[in-house]
Every structure is written in structure tokens, then in C-alpha cells.
Design a protein around this motif. Structure first.
Motif, short mmCIF file in Angstrom:
data_model
loop_
_atom_site.label_atom_id
_atom_site.label_comp_id
_atom_site.label_asym_id
_atom_site.label_seq_id
_atom_site.Cartn_x
_atom_site.Cartn_y
_atom_site.Cartn_z
N VAL A 154 4.17 -6.71 -8.22
CA VAL A 154 3.31 -6.58 -6.98
C VAL A 154 3.17 -5.73 -6.07
O VAL A 154 2.35 -5.97 -5.58
CB VAL A 154 4.09 -8.34 -6.94
N SER A 155 4.41 -5.36 -5.81
CA SER A 155 4.61 -4.71 -4.13
C SER A 155 4.17 -2.76 -5.08
O SER A 155 3.09 -2.27 -4.81
CB SER A 155 6.06 -3.75 -4.27
N PHE A 156 4.10 -2.52 -6.87
CA PHE A 156 3.06 -2.00 -7.01
C PHE A 156 1.61 -2.06 -7.31
O PHE A 156 1.14 -0.96 -6.78
CB PHE A 156 3.44 -1.52 -8.54
N LEU A 157 1.03 -3.04 -7.59
CA LEU A 157 -0.05 -3.25 -7.68
C LEU A 157 -0.99 -2.74 -6.31
O LEU A 157 -1.56 -3.19 -5.84
CB LEU A 157 -0.54 -4.99 -7.78
N LEU A 158 0.39 -3.21 -4.65
CA LEU A 158 -0.64 -3.52 -3.59
C LEU A 158 -1.11 -1.78 -3.30
O LEU A 158 -1.69 -1.82 -3.31
CB LEU A 158 0.51 -4.45 -2.63
N PHE A 159 0.49 -1.20 -3.69
CA PHE A 159 0.12 0.60 -3.11
C PHE A 159 -0.81 0.89 -3.93
O PHE A 159 -1.26 1.44 -3.78
CB PHE A 159 1.73 0.88 -3.80
N ALA A 160 -0.84 0.75 -5.50
CA ALA A 160 -2.03 0.80 -6.05
C ALA A 160 -3.88 0.88 -5.34
O ALA A 160 -4.21 1.33 -5.44
CB ALA A 160 -1.94 0.90 -7.62
N VAL A 161 -3.26 -0.55 -5.16
CA VAL A 161 -4.82 -1.09 -4.41
C VAL A 161 -5.40 -0.63 -3.19
O VAL A 161 -6.02 0.65 -3.08
CB VAL A 161 -4.78 -2.37 -4.63
N LEU A 162 -4.06 0.56 -2.60
CA LEU A 162 -4.24 0.97 -1.37
C LEU A 162 -4.91 1.83 -1.88
O LEU A 162 -5.11 2.72 -0.85
CB LEU A 162 -3.19 0.68 -0.75
#
Length: 438
Positions: A154-162
Motif C-alpha cells: 500500500v505504501s509503494f502504491l501511494l508513492f507511485a500514485v503521488l
């Protein structure tokens, strides 16, 4: 041999020598091995997971063959039942290895559901919204799971979307100018900062390196891109980049951590990049559009002040602890940030002075690594120092004498010189390491 096999052997040897008890060795091994995302996941579990995957694929193929005959409500109800069953099974088996593949399936199922919903009702719109919804639905799994795997995902998903969203120009996170027009409204920034904070908060454990690194890189991209906080002068771009590298290096790990890791590599690479200003031409870098914004310049100076204060007053991460090491390391960190001032109103002379200073910083860092490694019997530190000095020397040789390489004989002579350098450097490195071992 993998890390865990080496650890098990080392613990067994320590127990055999009487350094620790067999119970302590077993407890240490169990604790270390259980921290893996797929701890105790044996062959039988992989076979079971494969069986479940094939069964799921079979249902999917059957559903796809009869897709037009199934109503929209039935499709969504079937999906929700499957989603609820996966979540319930993962919670029920959370203390067993079988929970790991179930949690992975649980994490990806919101994306499947969002895609199914959009396909059924022919929805379209902001491309970022589905990914933010996916992260929001998966956040409880990341927050309450006993395993770190879901939190990482989830953390990597949020950073990628950011990164993807803010560097775009037509979505709810976009911060760059829209096809040559003015930058996006400032009210886009709060949501971007919330996504950044969410990724950092969900990142598992007390590891600050990756979240802080993502924040530092993202901030630099926002300063370099065509945003409301853009900076365009080479001096401010360099000042921001070096300051962010120092902040990441200094704050990316706890003071009691043994290694600096990636932040140290980034700082070293940033200083090394400054050595190439030897080739700087004052009027050759005006392809960047626009001028510095007030917000960008102010933020850059704030970052610089934070980096300088951090370098002077926070425990340094360049060299092992020690009075001499601390003085050298703090001086090198501060100097690496202050180097950017050479570019304010820069001429070729100022740029060459910047490159020479960066070379001295790298050389001093390499020597400091070698001396500290010899004093602390640290072979890796000696190797790091030799690598930094050798790379700097070879690169500067090419910079200064590269223009003379105009014939085959010159290339042969240069190759022989490099071979001799490699031979003597390797001999010196081995001599230092052998002296440390004695």
C-alpha cells in the motif's frame, strides 16, 4: 548461501562455542525468520496456493464465457462475496503461513472490483481516482495486518500514485503546468501532501529511509518541474538537490543504526556529479522555461538552512563514530551544500572551482573511510574509500587528458596506465585489509 542460512549457521556455531545458549540461538533464529513476509511458507503452501489460483482461473474463465448472460447486480454481488470471503479467510488464518497469499489477493481485489464496476457502468474520468480508492480500501489491511507485506504494498502504491499524479497535468493530483499554461491551482497541493503522508505513515516499522527518500526525491522533482514552486537557476537547483541529499542522509535512519545505505550512495553520487561542472559553459544551459517562483526560492532556502543546521548539529552518517570522524564528516556535509554558492553568477572559473572543491570532498571522504576502516578493523569501509578515490582519480584523468586521446597509441598508453593503477590500488587495498586482520 542466503542470509537466513548464514544466520542459522552462525548461531549454531556461536552456541557450539558456548557464546550463547542453544535456547538463545533458537529464539534469535525464530525471531529473525518470522520477520520475513513469507515466513514459514513451505512447498506444500505454494502447491496449495497454486491449486487455489487454478481454481480461481477456472471460475474466471467460466464467468467470462457466460459474461453477457450475467446481470450487473449479480456480477457485483458475486465480487463482493468473493472479496468478503478472502478478507475473512485472511483474518481467520492470520497466524498461519497461508495468510500471506490471501493478504496479497486481498490487496489486489479492490483494483479488480473498481475495474469491474467501471466496466459494468461504463464509467470514465480522472485516472488517479481509482488508484486512490484502491489505496484507501487497502489501508485497513496494511494498518492491522501482522505481516509487513501489505503495508509495503500500500505504501509503494501511494508513492507511485503521488509521483505519477503530481507530474501529470490532467488529474486531481496534477501540479505541473497544463500544456504550457499556468501551473495547477495551489489547492491541489494539500491532497498530494496527504498522499505523501499516508505512504510514510503506512510504511512498516521504524524505517525512515524509504519514506524520507521518496519525499526528498518528490520535492526535488516538484522544484525542477514546471510547478508553482519551480526553480530555474542552476545555483538554486543544485542547492536544493545537495541540501535534500544531506537531509536524507542525516535523518533517513536512527542515530543508533549501523549503516547509512542508499542515502549515503545518493550523497556520494551527488557530490560526484558536481565534479562534472568542470565542463560547465555559462550560456549553454538556458533551455529551461520560465524563472524562479517566489515559493520555490523560499522553499529552497528553507531546505538549505535545514540541511546546514542538520550537518552541524545532528549525528553524522558518513563515517563511524569518533571525535576526528565527526569533525571531518560534518565539515564534508556542510561543504557539499555550500558548494552550490559557486554557481551564483557563475563563470567558467567559478564552475571549475566548484568541480575542484567537489573532487577534494570526495578525496577527503575516501581517505576518511580508509583511515577509519583501518582504525576500526572495518574491511568494507576500506573498500569504500578505495573505490571513491579510484573512481574520482580515473574520472578526473579523463576530464583533463581526454582531449589528448586522439591516436591508437594514446589509448594503449592510457589503458596500460589504468591497468597499473588497478594493480597498485588492489595491492594497497589488500595490504590495508591484512594489516587490519593482524
Amino acid at each position: 548461501m542466503s542470509y537466513y542460512k548464514r544466520l542459522k549457521n552462525d548461531l549454531a556455531q556461536a552456541a557450539a562455542k558456548g557464546l550463547i545458549t542453544p535456547e538463545q540461538a533458537a529464539g534469535t533464529w525464530d525471531s529473525a525468520y518470522a520477520s520475513r513476509p513469507l515466513a514459514s511458507f513451505k512447498a506444500v503452501h505454494w502447491i496449495a496456493a497454486a491449486a487455489g489460483l487454478f481454481i480461481a482461473l477456472g471460475f474466471i474463465l467460466v464467468a467470462a464465457h457466460n459474461w453477457d448472460k450475467i446481470g450487473a447486480i449479480a456480477k457485483m454481488c458475486a465480487y463482493l462475496l468473493l472479496f468478503a470471503g478472502t478478507a475473512a479467510a485472511a483474518l481467520r488464518l492470520q497466524d498461519k503461513p497461508a495468510a500471506a497469499p490471501l493478504e496479497i489477493l486481498w490487496f489486489f481485489m479492490p483494483a479488480l472490483g473498481i475495474g469491474l464496476y467501471a466496466q459494468i457502468f461504463n464509467l470514465s474520468g480522472d485516472p488517479v481516482k481509482p488508484y486512490l480508492a484502491w489505496a484507501a480500501i487497502s489501508a485497513p489491511l496494511a494498518a492491522f495486518s501482522k505481516r509487513p507485506l501489505a503495508a509495503y504494498l500500500v505504501s509503494f502504491l501511494l508513492f507511485a500514485v503521488l509521483f505519477w499524479g503530481t507530474l501529470g497535468s490532467s488529474n486531481m493530483l496534477a501540479l505541473t503546468a497544463n500544456y504550457g499554461r499556468a501551473a495547477q491551482p495551489l489547492w491541489h497541493w494539500p491532497l498530494a501532501l496527504v498522499v505523501l503522508a499516508g505512504g510514510a505513515a503506512l510504511y512498516p516499522g521504524q524505517k525512515l529511509g524509504a519514506p524520507l527518500g521518496a519525499a526528498a526525491v518528490w520535492t526535488f522533482f516538484m522544484l525542477a518541474a514546471d510547478t508553482a514552486i519551480k526553480v530555474r537557476s542552476e545555483a538554486l537547483v543544485l542547492l536544493a538537490g545537495m541540501s535534500l541529499a544531506v537531509l536524507w542522509l542525516s535523518w533517513g535512519r536512527r542515530p543508533d543504526s549501523e549503516k547509512a545505505g542508499l542515502p549515503l550512495t545518493v550523497w556520494t553520487a551527488s557530490v560526484y556529479a558536481m565534479t562534472f561542472f568542470w565542463h560547465y559553459k555559462p550560456h549553454a544551459y538556458h533551455g529551461l522555461r520560465g524563472t524562479d517562483t517566489v515559493y520555490g526560492a523560499a522553499l529552497t532556502w528553507i531546505i538549505f538552512a535545514g540541511a546546514l543546521l542538520t550537518a552541524l548539529f545532528r549525528p553524522q552518517r558518513l563515517l563511524p563514530e569518533g571525535r576526528e570522524e565527526d569533525l571531518v564528516a560534518k565539515g564534508l556535509l556542510a561543504a557539499s551544500v555550500l558548494c552550490a554558492f559557486f554557481l551564483f553568477g557563475a563563470t567558467e572559473v567559478h564552475a571549475k572551482a566548484l568541480a575542484v572543491t567537489a573532487n577534494f570532498i570526495l578525496a577527503a571522504f575516501g581517505v576518511g573511510c580508509i583511515m577509519s576502516g583501518a582504525r576500526n578493523s572495518d574491511e568494507k569501509l576500506i573498500n569504500r574509500g578505495v573505490l571513491v578515490i579510484t573512481l574520482t582519480a580515473v574520472t578526473r584523468f579523463v576530464d583533463i587528458f581526454g582531449g589528448l586521446l586522439k591516436s591508437g597509441v594514446a589509448f594503449i598508453i592510457t589503458g596500460l596506465a589504468f591497468a597499473a593503477l588497478a594493480y597498485f590500488v588492489n595491492r594497497g587495498r589488500k595490504a590495508l585489509i591484512e594489516s587490519v586482520k593482524k
